[in-house]
Design a protein around this motif. Structure first.
Motif, short mmCIF file in Angstrom:
data_model
loop_
_atom_site.label_atom_id
_atom_site.label_comp_id
_atom_site.label_asym_id
_atom_site.label_seq_id
_atom_site.Cartn_x
_atom_site.Cartn_y
_atom_site.Cartn_z
N LEU A 155 58.22 47.85 75.74
CA LEU A 155 57.09 47.21 75.07
C LEU A 155 56.69 47.99 73.83
N ARG A 156 56.61 49.31 73.97
CA ARG A 156 56.18 50.16 72.84
C ARG A 156 57.13 50.02 71.65
N LEU A 157 58.44 50.01 71.93
CA LEU A 157 59.40 49.91 70.83
C LEU A 157 59.43 48.50 70.25
N ASN A 158 59.19 47.49 71.06
CA ASN A 158 59.09 46.14 70.52
C ASN A 158 57.91 46.01 69.58
N LEU A 159 56.80 46.61 69.95
CA LEU A 159 55.64 46.59 69.05
C LEU A 159 55.92 47.39 67.78
N ALA A 160 56.67 48.48 67.90
CA ALA A 160 56.99 49.29 66.72
C ALA A 160 57.74 48.48 65.68
N ARG A 161 58.51 47.50 66.12
CA ARG A 161 59.27 46.67 65.18
C ARG A 161 58.37 45.84 64.28
N ASP B 3 40.74 52.43 47.49
CA ASP B 3 40.47 53.85 47.71
C ASP B 3 41.72 54.65 48.02
N VAL B 4 42.82 53.97 48.34
CA VAL B 4 43.90 54.61 49.09
C VAL B 4 45.14 54.83 48.22
N ALA B 5 45.60 56.09 48.20
CA ALA B 5 46.86 56.42 47.52
C ALA B 5 48.05 56.13 48.42
N GLY B 6 47.84 56.16 49.73
CA GLY B 6 48.91 55.92 50.69
C GLY B 6 48.43 56.27 52.08
N PHE B 7 49.29 56.03 53.08
CA PHE B 7 48.93 56.36 54.45
C PHE B 7 50.17 56.80 55.22
N VAL B 8 49.95 57.72 56.15
CA VAL B 8 50.99 58.17 57.08
C VAL B 8 50.43 57.96 58.48
N LEU B 9 51.05 57.08 59.24
CA LEU B 9 50.61 56.77 60.59
C LEU B 9 51.55 57.47 61.57
N VAL B 10 50.98 58.32 62.42
CA VAL B 10 51.75 59.19 63.30
C VAL B 10 51.71 58.63 64.72
N ASP B 11 52.80 58.01 65.14
CA ASP B 11 52.87 57.31 66.42
C ASP B 11 51.60 56.50 66.66
N PRO B 12 51.31 55.56 65.77
CA PRO B 12 50.02 54.87 65.81
C PRO B 12 49.93 53.85 66.95
N THR B 13 48.72 53.62 67.40
CA THR B 13 48.44 52.52 68.32
C THR B 13 48.59 51.20 67.57
N HIS B 14 49.37 50.30 68.11
CA HIS B 14 49.59 49.00 67.49
C HIS B 14 48.34 48.14 67.66
N PRO B 15 48.01 47.28 66.68
CA PRO B 15 46.82 46.42 66.83
C PRO B 15 46.83 45.57 68.08
#
Length: 382
Positions: free
Chosen positions: A221-227, A137-149
Motif C-alpha cells: 500500500l505504501r509503495l502504491n501511494l508513493a507512485r 513563498d516557496v523556492a522548492g520543497f524536499v519531502l522526506v518519506d512523507p505521509t501521503h494525503p
C-alpha cells in the motif's frame, strides 16, 4: 529504545500496547527552558531552509543536518504548536491550519521568502500543503518519506485490521496533540489549491528499506501511494532511498542534504554535493566470498549466481520494468505492529521492536529493466 523481538512474539496485544506506552514515555524528547521559543535559527543566506518534523518529533530530529546546511543557508528548525515545549492551541489541527501557522511564525521571526521547505513524514505532508497554498513563498520543497494525503483513508479502506490496531494505539499511546494531528491529517486537502501541483521545484525521497517485521500488505500500500507523488508534487519521479528506513534524515543525511542543496543552489552545487558512488567493493554476505559490484555494468544474473535467489523483490515506483531485490539471511516475519511507516513511523521508530538482537547483513540492489545494477548498498537489518 528497542524491545527484544523474542519477547515481543510472546506478548498478547494488550501487553504490547502497555509496553509501547511505557517505551514512548521513556523516549520522550526533553526540552530545556531556552527552547521556549518555537524555532531555532542558524546560518545565513537565501533561501531560508525550513525544517518541519513528523508526528511526535520536535526540531531536534534535524540536529545532525543543521550544521552542514547552516554553512550555506539560513536554517529555521521549527516546533509547531503541541510539539517540543509549545502549548497546544484550541481549534483545528488540519494541514492547512498548520501551514498557515508556520507562515505566520516565519513572518514573526523576520524571515522573508523565498523558503525551501523540508518536511519528514507528517511534516512532509504539511510542507506540501504550504507549497500548495502559498507557492509564491516557496523556492522548492524536499519531502522526506512523507505521509501521503490519502494515507489514513487508504489504510481504513484496504487494511481494516491495521486500521483497528492503529486506532487502539492512538488511544493509549498518543498525546493530545498527536491524536488531533493524526485525526485531521486528511482534512482540508479537497480545497481547489490541491487540484494541481504546487508549481515549484520539488524532491520526494521515499524510504526503501524493507524489514521482515513490516506487514507485506502495508508495504504494498505504501509503495502504491508513493507512485502518486509525481502527479501530486509535479516532479518527474520519486527517489527511492533503498538503504534507509523511515528516518532518512538520520540514516542517510547525505541524501537529504544533497537534495536540499541541489534545489537551493542550482548550478552552484559543487561536485561533492551531487556525487554518487559508482561501485560497491568487497561485498560480503554470509559465507559467500567477497565480490565487487559496478553500477551500470554488473548484471542481476552475476549477483544471483553468487548469492542465489533474493529474499524480497518489488517494483520500483514510476520506473516500468525496474525492480529492487534484497539478499539476506534474516529470519522472516515478526509481529505486524513493529513498523507501520509512515503512519506510526515517527512514534514506533522510537520504540522499534525488532526481530533479533543481532544485526543481519543485507544487500539491496536496484536493477534497470534490462537487469543491470543501477544502485547497490549493504545495510544492517535489525
Amino acid at each position: 529504545m528497542r524491545l527484544p523481538p523474542r519477547l515481543l512474539s510472546h506478548l498478547r496485544p494488550a501487553t504490547l500496547l502497555a509496553a509501547t506506552t511505557l517505551l514512548l514515555a521513556g523516549c520522550a524528547s526533553s526540552t530545556s527552558p531556552q527552547d521556549a521559543r518555537p524555532y531555532t535559527l542558524s546560518g545565513q543566506g537565501k533561501p531560508v531552509v525550513v525544517l518541519q518534523s513528523g508526528l511526535g518529533d520536535d526540531r531536534h530530529s534535524w540536529q545532525s543536518l543543521v550544521p552542514t546546511l547552516a554553512q550555506h543557508y539560513t536554517v529555521f528548525a521549527y516546533d509547531r504548536p503541541g510539539s517540543g515545549a509549545q502549548p497546544l492551541p484550541d481549534g483545528p489541527r488540519d494541514p492547512c491550519t498548520i501551514a498557515s501557522e508556520l507562515r505566520a511564525t516565519l513572518r514573526e521571526a523576520g524571515l522573508t521568502p523565498p523558503y525551501l521547505l523540508v518536511g519528514h513524514s507528517l511534516g512532509g505532508l504539511y510542507q506540501y500543503t504550504y507549497a500548495s497554498l502559498f507557492p509564491q513563498d516557496v523556492a522548492g520543497f524536499v519531502l522526506v518519506d512523507p505521509t501521503h494525503p490519502r494515507n489514513w483513508a487508504a489504510i481504513q479502506q484496504q487494511l481494516p485490521g491495521t486500521a483497528a490496531l492503529l486506532k487502539t494505539l492512538k488511544t493509549v499511546a498518543f498525546s493530545s496533540a498527536e491524536r488531533r494531528e493524526f485525526d485531521a491529517q486528511g482534512s482540508c486537502l479537497d480545497r481547489p489549491e490541491f487540484a494541481r501541483p504546487p508549481g515549484v521545484p520539488g524532491r520526494v525521497l521515499i524510504a526503501g528499506q524493507l524489514r521482515a517485521a513490516d506487514p507485506e500488505e502495508y508495504q504494498a500500500l505504501r509503495l502504491n501511494l508513493a507512485r502518486e507523488w509525481p502527479r501530486l508534487a509535479g516532479i518527474p519521479a520519486v527517489e527511492m532511498i533503498w538503504d534507509s528506513a523511515h528516518y532518512i534524515h538520520r540514516e542517510r543525511p547525505d541524501a537529504v542534504i544533497r537534495a536540499i542543496r541541489q534545489l537551493a543552489s542550482p548550478g552552484q552545487c559543487d561536485a561533492a554535493c551531487g556525487a554518487t558512488t559508482q561501485r560497491l567493493d568487497s561485498v560480503s554476505l554470509g559465507d559467500h566470498p567477497p565480490f565487487d559490484i559496478l553500477f551500470g555494468q554488473t548484471r542481476r544474473a552475476d549477483i544471483e549466481a553468487r548469492l542465489g535467489a533474493p529474499r524480497r523483490t518489488q517494483a520500483v515506483p514510476d520506473q516500468a520494468g525496474a525492480e529492487v531485490r534484497a539478499y539476506h539471511r534474516k529470519p522472516d516475519k515478526a509481529h505486524p505492529v513493529i513498523s507501520l511507516i509512515p503512519v506510526l513511523g515517527d512514534l514506533v521508530d522510537a520504540v522499534q521492536v525488532v526481530n533479533d538482537l543481532q544485526d543481519w547483513p543485507e544487500l539491496v540492489v536496484e536493477y534497470t529493466p534490462t537487469g543491470l545494477v543501477r544502485y547497490a548498498g549493504l545495510r544492517k537489518v535489525q
